[in-house]
Design a protein around this motif. Structure first.
Motif, PDB file in Angstrom:
ATOM      1  N   ALA A  90       0.824  -1.211   0.000  1.00 31.70           N
ATOM      2  CA  ALA A  90       0.000   0.000   0.000  1.00 31.70           C
ATOM      3  C   ALA A  90       0.854   1.254   0.000  1.00 31.70           C
ATOM      4  O   ALA A  90       0.504   2.256   0.613  1.00 31.70           O
ATOM      5  CB  ALA A  90      -0.950  -0.001   1.198  1.00 31.70           C
ATOM      6  N   GLU A 112      -1.351  -5.352   2.772  1.00 35.88           N
ATOM      7  CA  GLU A 112      -0.229  -4.556   3.293  1.00 35.88           C
ATOM      8  C   GLU A 112       0.308  -5.192   4.581  1.00 35.88           C
ATOM      9  O   GLU A 112      -0.433  -5.395   5.536  1.00 35.88           O
ATOM     10  CB  GLU A 112      -0.686  -3.122   3.556  1.00 35.88           C
ATOM     11  N   SER A 116      -1.847   0.717   9.409  1.00 39.36           N
ATOM     12  CA  SER A 116      -2.400   1.910   8.779  1.00 39.36           C
ATOM     13  C   SER A 116      -1.455   3.080   9.003  1.00 39.36           C
ATOM     14  O   SER A 116      -0.608   3.066   9.899  1.00 39.36           O
ATOM     15  CB  SER A 116      -3.776   2.234   9.366  1.00 39.36           C
ATOM     16  N   GLU A 143       1.119   1.504   5.501  1.00 38.89           N
ATOM     17  CA  GLU A 143       0.314   2.256   4.547  1.00 38.89           C
ATOM     18  C   GLU A 143       1.012   3.554   4.154  1.00 38.89           C
ATOM     19  O   GLU A 143       1.473   4.307   4.992  1.00 38.89           O
ATOM     20  CB  GLU A 143      -1.045   2.576   5.168  1.00 38.89           C
ATOM     21  N   ARG A 201      -7.248   5.449   0.864  1.00 45.00           N
ATOM     22  CA  ARG A 201      -7.688   4.120   1.310  1.00 45.00           C
ATOM     23  C   ARG A 201      -9.206   4.080   1.480  1.00 45.00           C
ATOM     24  O   ARG A 201      -9.868   3.115   1.064  1.00 45.00           O
ATOM     25  CB  ARG A 201      -7.006   3.770   2.624  1.00 45.00           C
TER      26      ARG A 201
END
Length: 520
Positions: A90, A112, A116, A143, A201
């Motif tokens: 990601a 991923e 995050s 991310e 996202r």
């Protein structure tokens, strides 16, 4: 009616839109009362001479307002019931691949290994405070990829690999300021980029795609030279063709491909150090003014390329008003990188100073074949870790001391949060690199008075400039040269170098995959 005009103005004039409006009106013989709006379309700094100028392209709106939305908006349809494809990673390559798949009617499943963009920030703090590196959540993994917390520069020299303007417009659609469409060297900043990545996202999910964090691809499922899906560390299996956008630091992926006899090759990269100057010193040099940049100019940038024998020595990822960060992605590694916040407001400016290296430059690693420069990179990062005391404290040396091969007695304050320790970098950097760095710094110092100084420090080691491996793909289909349904993508595959070029490559891979998948 609209009129576009190019202007060359002083920094104080450029800072006042009403002054710009008046200058443009005079130059176009337009009455000020007729101008309803004015907008800067392009902006760059010309600092080649002592007198600094700002080059502007200005659009005058005559009898009409400027549009409310200044960027081109992309529509993302509902793909919840569409054929699916897997995007591994990601980072910018993976995110832009996923968004482009949605545009084209394919449902992306993004996998991923890291967390995050908000959650991974906690692990970055742990690196700085406790010197503990999470192998799946760090400056390289998570991310947003390496770019999320290592600067957010948005310019590229790649003009043939896709539409750079499209990438910038997508960033604007997800919250970036439209200044990135204007500036010659656009920059979002590490403080702004995470929120933008989060919105990208959310766009993927709202259109019917999926995003799975803390889900590491451990194996490609390959049958009869065709990818059928991936196996992950969570036990989940995802089926479909694969865009492999795992970034330049996913060494486990290279080893997995090597073990599965997937065709790869050693690729050249560049290795060196990160240099940190006081920001006022770089401002003085670049703006030719002992007073520095003054009120109206930003922290100064620089770049250079010189030759040392048969190799280039050059600046890399220059971060004006930035900080140096710890960019290791595993145990027994010490890696430095640089970043800047959006205001570029720190007391320091830093840049990688690196030497290009090619496969075959280090005969002792040639036994590793396609992985020779990967193994070289690993060993060099371990040497830096040992030199720093086996923590994330970076080995460092004053610049003039490095050039003169003298260990520094004292070191100044630094932006590098884990701290620095005095080390003669020449003692553990390979002579192939250190000698060329010394020569290159001497050359730059002779041209840029004040650059070569003991006010600057060198921190080691800058080793993640690009991938040491290329995953081979067909130029036309963008599929792997031997394996159908596998689309090597972005920096980790050896086909990009930065956020914009990785995003462009992600879009190209998505287009190639969709063209095959939607025919079936």
């Amino acid at each position: 009616m609209q009129k576009d005009i190019d202007l060359r103005v002083s920094p104080d004039q450029a800072a006042d839109i009403n002054l710009v409006k008046g200058i443009a009106a005079d130059k176009t013989n337009t009455k000020m009362t007729e101008i309803t709006d004015v907008r800067i379309m392009k902006r760059s700094i010309d600092a080649r001479q002592r007198n600094i100028f700002i080059n502007l392209r200005v659009r005058l709106y005559i009898g009409e307002p400027q549009p409310d939305v200044f960027f081109d908006k992309t529509d993302y349809p509902d793909v919840s019931k569409s054929p699916q494809a897997i995007v591994v990673g990601a980072g910018p390559g993976g995110l832009f691949a996923a968004l482009r798949l949605i545009e084209l009617g394919v449902r992306p499943i993004v996998v991923e290994r890291g967390k995050s963009v908000r959650e991974r920030k906690k692990d970055l703090a742990t690196i700085n405070r406790e010197h503990i590196v999470d192998g799946d959540s760090n400056y390289c993994f998570g991310e947003g990829g390496a770019g999320a917390y290592s600067d957010g520069k948005l310019y590229t020299r790649s003009k043939k690999r896709g539409n750079a303007d499209k990438i910038l417009n997508v960033f604007c659609q997800h919250g970036a300021t439209t200044d990135i469409l204007i500036d010659a060297h656009p920059h979002i900043g590490t403080d702004k980029l995470p929120a933008i990545i989060q919105r990208m996202r959310e766009q993927i999910i709202s259109a019917g795609g999926e995003v799975h964090f803390e889900t590491r691809m451990d194996e490609l499922i390959i049958e009869n030279n065709e990818v059928k899906g991936i196996k992950t560390n969570t036990g989940k299996i995802f089926e479909g063709y694969v865009i492999l956008a795992t970034g330049h630091s996913a060494r486990d992926v290279y080893y997995m491909l090597h073990d599965k006899k997937v065709k790869i090759e050693a690729k050249g990269l560049a290795v060196g150090v990160r240099v940190e100057h006081p920001v006022h010193l770089i401002d003085q040099i670049q703006y030719h003014n002992p007073e520095g940049r003054g009120e109206y100019l930003p922290a100064a940038e620089y770049n250079f390329v010189v030759q040392s024998g048969d190799r280039g020595v050059y600046s890399f990822c220059m971060c004006p008003g930035g900080i140096v960060v710890a960019a290791a992605s595993g145990d027994r590694q010490l890696v430095v990188n640089g970043m800047s916040p959006s205001n570029r407001g720190s007391k320091w400016s830093n840049s990688g100073i690196v030497v290009e290296i090619h496969p075959g430059d280090f005969p002792e690693y040639q036994e590793y074949g396609e992985l020779e420069l990967l193994k070289f990179q690993e060993d060099l990062e371990e040497k830096a870790w040992i030199a720093g005391g086996k923590t994330q404290v970076a080995p460092a040396q004053l610049m003039s001391d490095f050039v003169n091969n003298v260990k520094s007695e004292e070191l100044p304050k630094t932006s590098y949060a884990p701290g620095i320790t005095s080390s003669n970098l020449n003692e553990w950097l390979p002579p192939f690199i250190s000698k060329r760095l010394q020569d290159g710094l001497n050359q730059v110092g002779a041209k840029q008075k004040g650059y070569l100084t003991n006010e600057a420090i060198l921190l080691g080691v800058e080793s993640r400039t690009s991938s040491p491996v290329r995953i081979l793909r067909d130029r036309e289909t963008l599929q792997h040269v031997e394996i159908k349904g596998l689309y090597p993508c972005g920096e980790g595959a050896g086909y990009a170098g930065g956020i914009v070029s990785a995003g462009m490559d992600g879009e190209r891979c998505a287009e190639a995959l969709a063209g095959v998948l939607l025919k079936n």
